[in-house]
Design a protein around this motif. Structure first.
Motif, short mmCIF file in Angstrom:
data_model
loop_
_atom_site.label_atom_id
_atom_site.label_comp_id
_atom_site.label_asym_id
_atom_site.label_seq_id
_atom_site.Cartn_x
_atom_site.Cartn_y
_atom_site.Cartn_z
N PHE A 54 0.83 -1.20 0.00
CA PHE A 54 0.00 0.00 0.00
C PHE A 54 0.87 1.25 0.00
N THR A 55 0.55 2.17 -0.90
CA THR A 55 1.24 3.45 -0.95
C THR A 55 0.19 4.55 -0.93
N GLY A 56 0.62 5.74 -0.60
CA GLY A 56 -0.31 6.86 -0.52
C GLY A 56 -0.29 7.69 -1.79
N GLY A 57 -1.39 8.41 -1.98
CA GLY A 57 -1.49 9.34 -3.09
C GLY A 57 -1.21 10.75 -2.61
N ALA A 58 -1.18 11.67 -3.54
CA ALA A 58 -0.90 13.06 -3.22
C ALA A 58 -1.62 13.96 -4.22
N MET A 59 -1.68 15.24 -3.92
CA MET A 59 -2.25 16.20 -4.87
C MET A 59 -1.46 16.16 -6.18
N ASN A 60 -0.16 15.98 -6.06
CA ASN A 60 0.70 15.83 -7.22
C ASN A 60 0.51 14.40 -7.75
N LYS A 61 -0.11 14.24 -8.89
CA LYS A 61 -0.44 12.92 -9.45
C LYS A 61 0.79 12.12 -9.88
#
Length: 92
Positions: A54-61
């Motif tokens: 599992f990894t996280g997302g960010a506003m920067n795609k």
């Protein structure tokens, strides 16, 4: 715990610098991010579905967020990078 965080952060940066597709390594301690020159949505899906990572997302795609537990070991970091390299190699 702090000694482990510092050592594993340094190890993470060292390994990440060897992967040419990573354009920028961000973060401090074990709050980390890997920036690519492509959007990472599909990469994140492959990591979770194919490798159970599992990894996280960010506003920067184009940024893949990595937030391991403070007790992470080198074996865990190696497992992540092996999966990442496998996926990146298949994208070529």
């Amino acid at each position: 715990l702090i000694e482990n965080v510092n050592a594993m952060s340094e190890y993470f940066f060292t390994v990440a610098k060897t992967i040419l597709q990573i354009k920028k390594i961000k973060g401090r301690g074990l709050m980390l991010g890997l920036e690519f020159d492509f959007e990472v949505g599909d990469l994140r899906k492959q990591l979770i579905y194919d490798y159970k990572i599992f990894t996280g997302g960010a506003m920067n795609k184009k940024l893949l967020r990595i937030l391991p537990p403070l007790t992470v070991k080198k074996d865990h970091i190696n497992q992540f990078f092996e999966a990442l390299v496998d996926i990146l190699d298949k994208r070529k």
